[in-house]
Design an enzyme around this catalytic site. Structure first.
Site, short mmCIF file in Angstrom:
data_model
loop_
_atom_site.label_atom_id
_atom_site.label_comp_id
_atom_site.label_asym_id
_atom_site.label_seq_id
_atom_site.Cartn_x
_atom_site.Cartn_y
_atom_site.Cartn_z
N ARG A 256 -8.45 10.91 -12.88
CA ARG A 256 -8.19 11.01 -11.44
C ARG A 256 -6.80 11.62 -11.24
O ARG A 256 -5.79 10.94 -11.37
CB ARG A 256 -8.26 9.62 -10.81
N HIS A 260 -5.72 7.24 -5.48
CA HIS A 260 -7.05 6.62 -5.32
C HIS A 260 -7.69 7.10 -4.02
O HIS A 260 -8.81 7.60 -4.00
CB HIS A 260 -6.92 5.09 -5.32
N TYR A 269 2.56 3.40 -9.68
CA TYR A 269 2.06 2.62 -10.82
C TYR A 269 1.68 3.46 -12.03
O TYR A 269 1.20 2.93 -13.01
CB TYR A 269 0.86 1.74 -10.40
#
Lengths: 358, 464
Positions: A256, A260, A269
């Site tokens: 990815r 998100h 993160y």
């Protein structure tokens, strides 16, 4: 007595990161020009994602989940499917949906909060986007059950994320599909991240594909950034399902590259350097290199295609922005096949209130 | 002292069974652990083992006898040294049957003191005739269990897309034997045994519904449907709405709901009010066999998801069903089960046993109660409730579920809004006590509503 269960998962791959070919290409890919539509579909998806994120950032679209870097998964899956197969997408599979005939305006309406976007003009037997994680996997088994009952050789194909494989729905679905030998294909778009939870914190299993073994179904891993490989393994799984050989679980390994969703900031993160590394293996570059080397794909053609796609996406966005919001009474539409009388009063009240404020 | 052998119970809800076979005869020596007889119910066959030793003095109930009530003496054993002929001479009535354990859950109405009301004016009991049954229709005695099975069988014959799915529904014929005979008639493609996967098979059935089939999902009990509630609410009830009308499902989720007897807190829960709140669902809970059959047929034909709540205690109860080719009862229509003028008692499902019992008791005291059976919880037929309250000016609601945010709460609120000027007293709610269902028999009995509570609530509403 001791039993030892062998676990061998094969990972399929045809295209290296530089576009060079590994092994012998499957028959559908022998003519490199035939791969141009796949490239086009991936380009369309990337361009559509860019537009959707831009619309969200300017307050004209709701939360959106980009599929940046994962376009090969949905395109490979959809390209392998027949029109009468049934697609059950999760929320990041716009590439597959667009290939199946869902309109870009419809997708934008959906993400803009207008349920009319899920009333597809084409692909009407495909399922709407499933936002709850993995709940569409049992639905896929049900859809396969219905196809099997109808003596059709069509197949139900569901796509879910890596996080979905930790859910009960996933296990209950693959167990039943295996038990009843149903024509279903479960594709896991393993993009390594469930929001902020990395794949390593999702399961101790070495691969997600091996989860198929406990369900008694076929488990295959594929390079999810290689559209030819994805299309190939899905085609094989579909063939098995059509022959009555039951369900398959396909783990498409990808990454990815985006957040998100537009509501997320992945830089909080994960390491930017890690993301940069993955850009090297993203799916568009290697397919373009392959086409350049084998299909006489030139820069002019590429630019022309990009311009055509940008115009298509702009037109779809314009059409979306020009669509009036749903009328007040539509709040009660499609609640039941026929609205019960007790709700008619509520509907009349909403309409009257809207008229007063108009 | 001779020992009587009593008809055993296979389960807390078993009331009677068939004494299928004696494996011993009078005069035989019996040792503890010997299998002496076989008992059958519609659910299972069980071997009866002797606990005591001695000589089988006499058999009271011959093999092949059906409908032998639990705890009926079926034989007597003379202990070693006892006079066998004397023991045999003891009739079955000589020793009172032990208190059956499950009786604690039977709602024995506390009878009103009838002798004290002889001066009260006599009111002719008027039981409403169900307007949907043509006059002269032959009535057939049927249990709820058979009525539900017949409804499914008729709809499966009528429509090839209808199929039944759930745990134990095929080979075992249903955990409560509701699907008896369906596998034989329709085969394993349409009567589908599932793994123990409530969430899974609920989702699978919803997917099959989206794919054009018409599933009937049997939950062994609705307590287990708690695992599946995401698919009932989010998948079944909302997808038509969320897909802009593209994809809906005609599906029935059915099974026993609420308390049975002695199955404790996790397996005694009443979900009527849970499902009643969800837009996109229809919720039905019948009381009589005619309504169970007629409403289940309507539920199967309904293009929307229907939650169909049954009751384990009621499965074996017999009611009259009209013998009609295609008997169906519309969803969303309440029924005046008993006409009256002084107070309205509104209930549904097993709550109707308390409501009707109280109406009968009130009648003995000169009070005429009208009993409304909601039958459908959502969409609720409030018009029938309001019409009744406009006549009686008083209302009592009855349900086994918990009182907070209950069906009674909803009715009370609706009456406040729509019949405020007609109310001569506050609406009274009779419900289960606000505790998890106790396991102890005495506490379970106290936790559930009963006829006397309804009676007292009605009197409170009447200020008598």
């Amino acid at each position: 007595m001791t039993f030892k269960t062998g676990c061998e998962i094969t990972c399929h791959k045809f295209l290296n990161e530089d576009g060079s070919v590994v092994g012998i290409l499957p028959e559908f890919a022998r003519d490199a020009r035939e791969m141009v539509p796949l490239y086009r579909a991936m380009l369309l998806t990337r361009s559509f994602d860019e537009k959707a994120v831009a619309l969200q950032r300017t307050g004209r679209l709701g939360t959106y989940a980009s599929s940046l870097g994962q376009e090969a998964v949905g395109v490979g899956v959809a390209a392998a499917m027949r029109a009468d197969d049934v697609l059950l997408p999760s929320f990041r599979e716009q590439s597959a949906m667009l290939w199946r005939g869902v309109g870009m305006t419809e997708l934008l309406l959906y993400w803009g909060g207008d349920e009319r976007g899920s009333d597809f003009t084409d692909a009407r037997h495909d399922f709407p986007i499933c936002v709850p994680v993995a709940t569409h996997l049992p639905h896929a088994v049900g859809a396969a059950f219905a196809l099997h009952r109808a003596k059709s050789d069509a197949v139900a194909v569901a796509i879910a994320g890596d996080g979905a494989t930790s859910k009960g729905d996933f296990y209950e679905a693959i167990n039943a599909a295996g038990l009843w030998r149903l024509p279903a294909v479960f594709v896991i778009n393993n993009n390594q991240w469930a929001i902020s939870v990395p794949r390593a914190k999702q399961t101790a299993a070495e691969t997600l594909a091996q989860k198929a073994i406990a369900a008694g179904i076929e488990g295959i891993q594929v390079d999810g950034n290689d559209v030819i490989a994805v299309r190939h393994v899905v085609s094989q799984a579909l063939k098995r399902a059509r022959r009555g050989e039951g369900a398959s679980l396909i783990e498409a390994v990808t990454y990815r590259l985006s957040d998100h969703t537009t509501a997320d900031d992945a830089s909080r993160y994960r390491d930017d350097e890690d993301v940069s590394q993955h850009w090297k293996s993203e799916p568009m570059r290697r397919l373009k290199a392959y086409l350049q080397a084998n299909a006489n794909w030139g820069q002019d053609e590429d630019e022309a295609l990009k311009s055509e796609i940008v115009k298509l996406v702009d037109d779809a966005a314009q059409s979306y922005l020009e669509t009036p919001p749903p009328p007040p009474q539509s709040m009660f539409e499609h609640l039941f096949a026929e609205l019960p009388a007790v709700l008619e009063q509520q509907r009349a009240m909403i309409v009257a209130r809207a008229e007063r404020h108009a | 002292m001779p020992t009587q052998i009593l008809m055993p119970a296979l389960s807390p809800t078993m009331e009677e069974g068939t004494l299928a076979k004696w494996l011993v005869k009078e005069g035989d020596e019996i040792r503890s652990g010997d299998v002496i007889a076989e008992i059958e119910t519609d659910k299972a066959t069980m071997e009866v083992e002797a606990v005591d030793e001695g000589t089988l003095a006499r058999i009271f109930v011959n093999e092949g006898t059906e409908n032998v009530a639990v705890n009926t003496p079926i034989a007597v054993i003379a202990a070693d040294g006892e006079d066998v002929s004397a023991a045999a001479a003891d009739g079955p009535a000589a020793t009172p049957a032990a208190e059956p354990i499950h009786e604690a859950a039977e709602q024995v109405p506390s009878a009103p003191a009838l002798s004290e009301v002889s001066t009260a004016p006599e009111i002719e009991a008027s039981t409403a005739v169900d307007p949907e049954i043509p006059a002269g229709t032959e009535m057939v005695e049927t249990t709820i269990r058979e009525a539900l099975r017949d409804a499914m069988a008729e709809e499966m014959r009528r429509d090839d897309e209808v199929f039944l799915m759930g745990e134990e529904v095929a080979e075992y014929q249903g955990a409560y034997k509701v699907s008896q005979g369906l596998l034989d008639e329709f085969g394993p493609r349409r009567v589908v045994d599932t793994p123990i996967t409530e969430h899974g098979f609920a989702g699978i059935a919803v997917g099959a519904g989206f794919g054009g089939l018409k599933p009937i999902v049997e939950f062994m009990t609705f307590n287990f449907a708690m695992q599946a509630i995401d698919h009932i609410l989010n998948s079944a009830a909302k997808t038509l709405y969320m897909s802009g009308g593209q994809m809906g499902c005609s599906i029935v989720f059915r099974g026993p709901n609420g308390a049975a007897a002695r199955v404790a807190a996790q397996h005694s829960q009443d979900y009527a009010t849970w499902y009643a709140q969800i837009p996109g669902l229809k919720v039905v809970q019948p009381y009589s066999a005619a309504d169970a059959k007629g409403l289940l047929k309507s539920a199967i034909r309904d293009p929307n998801p229907v939650v169909f709540l049954e009751n384990e205690i009621l499965y074996g109860k017999t009611f009259e069903i009209p013998k009609l080719d295609d008997w169906s009862v519309p969803i969303g229509k309440a029924k005046v089960a008993r006409s009256g003028t002084d107070v309205t008692i509104v209930s549904f499902g097993i709550g109707m046993t308390y409501a009707l019992g109280a109406a009968e008791a009130l009648n003995s005291e000169g009070i005429s109660a009208e009993v409304v059976d909601l039958r459908t919880i959502r969409p609720m037929d409030l018009a029938t409730v309001i019409e009744s309250v406009q006549k009686t000016n008083r209302c009592v609601t009855v349900e086994e579920g918990w009182p907070v945010c209950s069906i009674g709460s909803e009715i009370a609120a609706q009456l406040m809004t729509h019949a405020f000027d007609h109310l001569d007293a506050p609406v009274m709610r009779v419900a289960g006590k606000d505790v998890p269902m106790p396991y102890a028999a005495n506490l379970e009995k106290l936790a559930l509503p009963n006829v006397d509570e309804v009676l007292q609530a009605a009197k409170a509403a009447l200020y008598v």
